[in-house]
Design an enzyme around this catalytic site. Sequence first.
Site, short mmCIF file in Angstrom:
data_model
loop_
_atom_site.label_atom_id
_atom_site.label_comp_id
_atom_site.label_asym_id
_atom_site.label_seq_id
_atom_site.Cartn_x
_atom_site.Cartn_y
_atom_site.Cartn_z
N ASP A 1 9.21 1.86 11.98
CA ASP A 1 8.10 0.98 12.38
C ASP A 1 7.69 1.18 13.84
O ASP A 1 6.51 1.24 14.16
CB ASP A 1 8.50 -0.49 12.17
CG ASP A 1 8.46 -0.90 10.70
OD1 ASP A 1 7.71 -0.28 9.93
OD2 ASP A 1 9.20 -1.84 10.35
N GLY B 1 -2.72 -3.71 12.51
CA GLY B 1 -1.52 -2.98 12.11
C GLY B 1 -1.73 -1.92 11.03
O GLY B 1 -0.75 -1.34 10.55
N LEU C 1 0.82 -1.21 0.00
CA LEU C 1 0.00 0.00 0.00
C LEU C 1 0.85 1.26 0.00
O LEU C 1 0.33 2.37 -0.09
CB LEU C 1 -0.90 0.00 1.24
CG LEU C 1 -1.94 -1.12 1.30
CD1 LEU C 1 -2.65 -1.12 2.64
CD2 LEU C 1 -2.94 -0.96 0.16
N LYS D 1 14.73 -6.15 5.00
CA LYS D 1 15.01 -5.09 5.99
C LYS D 1 16.39 -5.24 6.64
O LYS D 1 17.02 -4.24 6.97
CB LYS D 1 13.92 -5.07 7.06
CG LYS D 1 12.58 -4.56 6.54
CD LYS D 1 11.56 -4.46 7.65
CE LYS D 1 10.24 -3.90 7.13
NZ LYS D 1 9.26 -3.69 8.21
N THR E 1 10.77 -3.47 2.55
CA THR E 1 9.90 -4.38 3.27
C THR E 1 10.42 -5.81 3.13
O THR E 1 11.56 -6.03 2.69
CB THR E 1 8.43 -4.18 2.81
OG1 THR E 1 7.58 -4.95 3.63
CG2 THR E 1 8.23 -4.54 1.34
N GLY F 1 11.20 -11.98 15.09
CA GLY F 1 11.75 -11.76 13.77
C GLY F 1 11.91 -10.27 13.49
O GLY F 1 11.97 -9.45 14.41
N GLY F 2 11.96 -9.94 12.22
CA GLY F 2 12.19 -8.55 11.84
C GLY F 2 11.13 -7.60 12.36
O GLY F 2 11.46 -6.49 12.81
N ALA F 3 9.88 -8.01 12.33
CA ALA F 3 8.81 -7.11 12.79
C ALA F 3 8.95 -6.82 14.28
O ALA F 3 8.82 -5.67 14.72
CB ALA F 3 7.45 -7.74 12.49
P1 ATR Z 1 8.95 -10.71 10.03
O1 ATR Z 1 9.92 -9.81 9.35
O2 ATR Z 1 7.54 -10.61 9.53
O3 ATR Z 1 9.05 -10.62 11.52
P2 ATR Z 1 10.50 -13.09 10.21
O4 ATR Z 1 11.72 -12.31 10.52
O5 ATR Z 1 10.58 -14.26 9.28
O6 ATR Z 1 9.37 -12.17 9.58
O7 ATR Z 1 9.88 -13.55 11.60
C1 ATR Z 1 8.67 -14.26 11.65
C2 ATR Z 1 8.30 -14.46 13.11
O8 ATR Z 1 7.07 -15.17 13.18
C3 ATR Z 1 9.30 -15.27 13.88
O9 ATR Z 1 9.28 -14.87 15.23
C4 ATR Z 1 8.74 -16.69 13.73
O10 ATR Z 1 9.15 -17.61 14.71
P3 ATR Z 1 10.55 -18.40 14.51
O11 ATR Z 1 11.64 -17.42 14.83
O12 ATR Z 1 10.47 -19.52 15.48
O13 ATR Z 1 10.55 -18.87 13.07
C5 ATR Z 1 7.28 -16.38 13.90
N1 ATR Z 1 6.39 -17.42 13.35
C6 ATR Z 1 6.10 -17.63 12.05
N2 ATR Z 1 5.23 -18.65 11.92
C7 ATR Z 1 4.96 -19.08 13.18
C8 ATR Z 1 4.10 -20.10 13.72
N3 ATR Z 1 3.35 -20.88 12.94
N4 ATR Z 1 4.08 -20.26 15.05
C9 ATR Z 1 4.82 -19.47 15.86
N5 ATR Z 1 5.65 -18.49 15.40
C10 ATR Z 1 5.70 -18.30 14.09
#
Ligand code: ATR
Length: 290
Positions: free
Chosen positions: A111, A250, A25, A75, A71, A138-140
């Site tokens: 963010d 969000g 967006l 990042k 994005t 993770g990154g978010a």
């Molecule tokens: P983003 O930038 O969106 O944060 P990311 O860096 O890939 O993407 O991080 C994704 C997050 O969602 C991580 O904390 C991931 O957990 P892991 O570090 O164990 O992979 C979490 N996540 C994704 N799918 C999940 C699920 N089904 N159950 C629990 N945690 C999940």
Amino acid sequence: MSPADADAHAAPDYAVFGQPVAHSLSPAIHAAFGRQQSIPLRYTAIDVDPDAFATKLARFADGGGRGANVTLPLKEAAAALCASLGENAQRAGTVNTLVRRVDGWHGENTDGRGLVRDLDHRAGLDLRARRTLLIGAGGAARGVAPALLDAGIADLYVVNRTGARADALADALGEPGRVHPRYLEDIAHLGEFDLVINATSAARTSAALPTLPRSLLAPRAAVVDLNYGEAAVPFLAWARSVGAHDIVDGLGMLVEQAAESFALWHGVRPDTDPVYAELRARAALLVTAD
Ligand code: ATR
């Protein structure tokens, strides 16, 4: 060609880089901000394979690119390509905003400030002293955690499916007395929270988050999902089912982080309310992409 078209054509370039980025967006948001502030700009979405990011970003700069958003999944890579990093980007270890300077790209992460701005200004939540649960590392999660601490929350519990990533985020935040990493599977034993934030990408994948206990929520708890649109539906449905006092997706954060980026590039913070209202009207149809 009208004078306005000519200006837009001559204007410096802005873009969002990501993969996939077609649903982003950001182009529409920045176009709306530009119209509102009478600042002509061209802002495009650039889909880029992570391996090609450095090359494409350099080409963008050579072509007159002045600023960019970054994005998923770029990042962290963006942070490594910067000549300098702002404080929020340094603390987050990730960059969502690039500003062209004479010596190269300057990276920032808007963010966290965007989230805090949405929660306090739009949702009317006082974040101070809230015992906070951040689900995901993770990154978010890394993007928003520093700003939450700055906003005066009480203790921050970071829970993650992969415990080592929660440990790494807690280490990076550098406040061991206040930030506590835990495994997701131990979530039922952490007490109650005044603020619960889903920063996982679970709803954007085929695997769902495990069902969370109602006992996580203090009586006036706010539940926030950093996702918006369809990706926010499962977690916020849980929040409703357990009677959360405030429920926030969000979408507001998305608009506020964009406004922070816009201010870094153009020196003026746009009015986010009309842009937010327009997106909110079609929120259910949106796919989290920024
Ligand atoms: P983003 O930038 O969106 O944060 P990311 O860096 O890939 O993407 O991080 C994704 C997050 O969602 C991580 O904390 C991931 O957990 P892991 O570090 O164990 O992979 C979490 N996540 C994704 N799918 C999940 C699920 N089904 N159950 C629990 N945690 C999940």
